[in-house]
Design a protein around this motif. Structure first.
Motif, PDB file in Angstrom:
ATOM      1  N   THR A   3      17.444  95.465  80.524  1.00 20.25           N
ATOM      2  CA  THR A   3      17.611  93.684  81.498  1.00 20.25           C
ATOM      3  C   THR A   3      19.120  94.142  81.842  1.00 20.25           C
ATOM      4  N   ARG A   5      21.440  90.552  84.016  1.00 18.20           N
ATOM      5  CA  ARG A   5      20.611  89.740  84.012  1.00 18.20           C
ATOM      6  C   ARG A   5      22.314  89.474  84.751  1.00 18.20           C
ATOM      7  N   ARG A  11      22.708  86.841  92.742  1.00 23.07           N
ATOM      8  CA  ARG A  11      21.301  86.838  92.670  1.00 23.07           C
ATOM      9  C   ARG A  11      20.829  86.839  94.693  1.00 23.07           C
ATOM     10  N   ALA A  14      20.559  90.590  94.732  1.00 27.21           N
ATOM     11  CA  ALA A  14      19.076  91.479  93.937  1.00 27.21           C
ATOM     12  C   ALA A  14      17.409  90.678  94.400  1.00 27.21           C
ATOM     13  N   SER A  17      16.663  87.691  92.496  1.00 23.22           N
ATOM     14  CA  SER A  17      16.133  87.514  91.175  1.00 23.22           C
ATOM     15  C   SER A  17      17.700  86.967  89.996  1.00 23.22           C
ATOM     16  N   GLN A  19      17.113  88.391  86.558  1.00 24.54           N
ATOM     17  CA  GLN A  19      17.537  89.387  85.758  1.00 24.54           C
ATOM     18  C   GLN A  19      16.724  90.558  86.976  1.00 24.54           C
ATOM     19  N   VAL A  20      17.031  92.049  86.551  1.00 28.01           N
ATOM     20  CA  VAL A  20      16.237  92.921  86.932  1.00 28.01           C
ATOM     21  C   VAL A  20      16.643  94.130  85.920  1.00 28.01           C
ATOM     22  N   SER A  21      15.263  95.080  85.590  1.00 31.24           N
ATOM     23  CA  SER A  21      15.629  96.086  84.494  1.00 31.24           C
ATOM     24  C   SER A  21      16.393  97.637  85.884  1.00 31.24           C
ATOM     25  N   ALA A  22      17.012  98.039  84.566  1.00 30.74           N
ATOM     26  CA  ALA A  22      16.986  99.060  85.239  1.00 30.74           C
ATOM     27  C   ALA A  22      17.631 100.874  84.030  1.00 30.74           C
ATOM     28  N   LEU A  34      20.470 100.882  89.210  1.00 26.92           N
ATOM     29  CA  LEU A  34      20.209  99.560  89.406  1.00 26.92           C
ATOM     30  C   LEU A  34      20.768  99.721  91.058  1.00 26.92           C
ATOM     31  N   SER A  37      17.708 100.138  93.651  1.00 32.31           N
ATOM     32  CA  SER A  37      16.662  99.654  93.751  1.00 32.31           C
ATOM     33  C   SER A  37      17.552  97.968  94.739  1.00 32.31           C
ATOM     34  N   HIS A  38      19.187  97.950  94.441  1.00 30.00           N
ATOM     35  CA  HIS A  38      19.822  97.277  94.970  1.00 30.00           C
ATOM     36  C   HIS A  38      21.022  98.029  95.007  1.00 30.00           C
TER      37      HIS A  38
END
Length: 90
Positions: A3, A5, A11, A14, A17, A19-22, A34, A37-38
């Motif tokens: 996760t 943060r 934000r 992203a 968001s 928080q995101v996941s990678a 990460l 995706s971003h």
């Protein structure tokens, strides 16, 4: 997946968001995932090969500068916090 943060100032890079996941087994691998995706986060966090000195990066509340930097091990249940350094005053 770890996760990640994001501080409020990051934000918008992203999609808003918190928080995101990678995926990845090291911080460097997680960040590479990460950025897929971003991609606009890369310029803020890692404009060169190393991390920006203006962003504090923590893995489970430990500053990676005192660990192994981008080689810091990251597990699936770990939390990475990206916090830009703030300056101010007179």
């Amino acid at each position: 997946m770890a996760t990640i943060r994001l501080a409020p100032v990051l934000r918008s890079y992203a999609g808003g968001s918190k928080q995101v996941s990678a995926q990845g087994s090291t911080l460097g691998e997680v960040l590479t995932n990460l950025y897929q995706s971003h991609p606009s986060l890369k310029e803020q966090i890692q404009p060169e090969q190393d991390l920006s000195r203006f962003v504090n990066v923590y893995v489970n509340d430990q500053d990676v500068r005192y660990l192994q930097g981008l080689e810091t091990a990251v597990g699936a249940n770990d939390t990475i916090t990206l916090l830009p350094a703030m300056a101010g005053g007179r």
